[in-house]
Design a protein around this motif. Structure first.
Motif, short mmCIF file in Angstrom:
data_model
loop_
_atom_site.label_atom_id
_atom_site.label_comp_id
_atom_site.label_asym_id
_atom_site.label_seq_id
_atom_site.Cartn_x
_atom_site.Cartn_y
_atom_site.Cartn_z
N ALA A 24 64.74 -69.60 -11.43
CA ALA A 24 64.23 -70.05 -10.17
C ALA A 24 63.34 -68.77 -9.50
N GLU A 25 64.03 -67.73 -9.84
CA GLU A 25 63.23 -66.33 -9.25
C GLU A 25 62.06 -66.03 -10.11
N PHE A 26 62.10 -66.11 -11.49
CA PHE A 26 61.13 -65.95 -12.25
C PHE A 26 59.86 -66.85 -11.87
N SER A 27 60.25 -68.18 -11.93
CA SER A 27 59.27 -69.30 -11.59
C SER A 27 58.58 -69.14 -10.35
N ARG A 28 59.22 -68.75 -9.21
CA ARG A 28 58.69 -68.53 -8.01
C ARG A 28 57.57 -67.08 -7.91
N TRP A 29 57.87 -66.31 -8.70
CA TRP A 29 56.83 -64.95 -9.11
C TRP A 29 55.73 -65.54 -9.83
N MET A 30 56.01 -66.31 -10.86
CA MET A 30 54.87 -66.93 -11.79
C MET A 30 53.96 -67.77 -11.06
N VAL A 31 54.59 -68.61 -10.17
CA VAL A 31 53.77 -69.60 -9.55
C VAL A 31 53.06 -68.94 -8.49
N ALA A 32 53.45 -67.93 -7.95
CA ALA A 32 52.60 -67.14 -7.05
C ALA A 32 51.53 -66.52 -7.65
N LEU A 33 51.87 -65.91 -8.70
CA LEU A 33 50.58 -65.60 -9.47
C LEU A 33 49.59 -66.51 -9.86
N LYS A 34 50.37 -67.88 -10.48
CA LYS A 34 49.33 -68.74 -10.89
C LYS A 34 48.45 -69.12 -9.81
N ASP A 35 48.93 -69.41 -8.67
CA ASP A 35 48.15 -69.93 -7.42
C ASP A 35 47.10 -68.81 -7.14
N GLN A 36 47.50 -67.44 -7.19
CA GLN A 36 46.35 -66.48 -6.90
C GLN A 36 45.39 -66.56 -8.04
N GLU A 37 45.64 -66.90 -9.15
CA GLU A 37 44.70 -66.97 -10.22
C GLU A 37 43.79 -68.16 -10.00
N ILE A 38 44.22 -69.29 -9.60
CA ILE A 38 43.64 -70.44 -9.35
C ILE A 38 42.65 -70.44 -8.08
N LYS A 39 43.34 -69.69 -7.12
CA LYS A 39 42.27 -69.43 -5.95
C LYS A 39 41.17 -68.35 -6.53
N ALA A 40 41.37 -67.55 -7.05
CA ALA A 40 40.33 -66.52 -7.79
C ALA A 40 39.16 -67.28 -8.46
N THR A 41 39.88 -68.30 -9.51
CA THR A 41 38.87 -68.53 -10.33
C THR A 41 38.18 -69.91 -10.04
#
Length: 117
Positions: free
Chosen positions: A58-75
């Protein structure tokens, strides 16, 4: 936060099952190991909610989802929430190199640097 500035490169550096953070898979160079280690060292405590020095799924996924959200916004790409979740699940499996059901700082650094899997 530094992690969000580097998020797209970090997210792609892990090369998990692409589908943590649904890749827009434009190949971007991975951050250097030192840069990744520095970001992980800085940001890890914010995601290690139980302060045990490991990230559970759960902790790992929270971080990875935050990263993915940033990637999605950036791209400017879009990805269904279920696809982001599936990507994060695959990323966890890949990052958990010792199969302990947790991800340590060294495992996370290796994963984000492209050294896992």
């Amino acid at each position: 936060m530094a992690i969000f500035v580097a998020a797209p490169a970090l997210a792609q550096a892990g090369a998990a099952p692409q589908g943590n953070e649904g890749q827009g898979n434009a190949a971007q160079p991975a951050k250097s190991g030192d840069a990744v280690a520095s970001i992980v060292e800085t940001e890890f405590p914010a995601y290690d909610q139980n302060h045990d020095g490991q990230l559970d799924k759960a902790e790992f996924s929270r971080w990875m989802v935050a990263l993915k959200d940033q990637e999605i916004k950036a791209t400017g790409t879009s990805l269904a929430p279920a696809e982001v979740t599936a990507w994060a699940d695959g990323a966890f499996i890949t990052a958990d190199a010792d199969k302990s059901a947790t991800v340590s700082k060294p495992e996370l650094i290796a994963y984000l640097s492209g050294g896992a899997g």
